[in-house]
Design an enzyme around this catalytic site. Structure first.
Site, PDB file in Angstrom:
ATOM      1  N   CYS A 124      46.328  -9.698 -56.306  1.00  0.00           N
ATOM      2  CA  CYS A 124      45.423 -10.625 -55.386  1.00  0.00           C
ATOM      3  C   CYS A 124      45.185  -9.615 -54.300  1.00  0.00           C
ATOM      4  O   CYS A 124      45.318  -8.279 -54.391  1.00  0.00           O
ATOM      5  CB  CYS A 124      46.215 -11.655 -54.856  1.00  0.00           C
ATOM      6  SG  CYS A 124      47.701 -11.344 -53.928  1.00  0.00           S
ATOM      7  N   ALA A 125      44.937  -9.916 -52.945  1.00  0.00           N
ATOM      8  CA  ALA A 125      44.560  -9.310 -52.112  1.00  0.00           C
ATOM      9  C   ALA A 125      45.707  -8.346 -51.285  1.00  0.00           C
ATOM     10  O   ALA A 125      45.283  -7.190 -50.713  1.00  0.00           O
ATOM     11  CB  ALA A 125      44.016 -10.126 -50.803  1.00  0.00           C
TER      12      ALA A 125
END
Length: 90
Positions: free
Chosen positions: A26-27
């Protein structure tokens, strides 16, 4: 941060690419489903100054790398043949 070196060390500390069923990111975090959690070198991950921490959530072993670096580390982890999925599929 040397993304390739961090990726190699993370792979070693989670038991190698063969111990990863699937991986995503994810980020900020690497999200891994591992075959054998006993192979994790937790001390190695905890002592890696490039990582911000680890935790387990919903069957995923998550390693916090940070924004801007996680995607580069992930690319180097995927190169040796880690099976990739999206974070939604994971």
């Amino acid at each position: 941060m040397d993304h390739q070196s961090v990726a190699q060390q993370v792979l070693a500390d989670v038991g190698g690419v063969d111990n990863i069923q699937v991986g995503a990111h994810c980020a900020t975090r690497l999200r891994l489903v591992l075959k054998d959690k006993e192979k994790i070198n937790q001390q190695g991950l905890d002592n890696n100054e490039n990582l911000k921490g680890t935790f387990e959530n919903s069957g995923q072993y998550q390693i916090i790398v940070g924004p801007g670096d996680v995607n580069e580390v992930y690319k180097h982890m995927a190169a040796p043949g880690m099976k990739e999925v999206s974070k939604d599929e994971l």
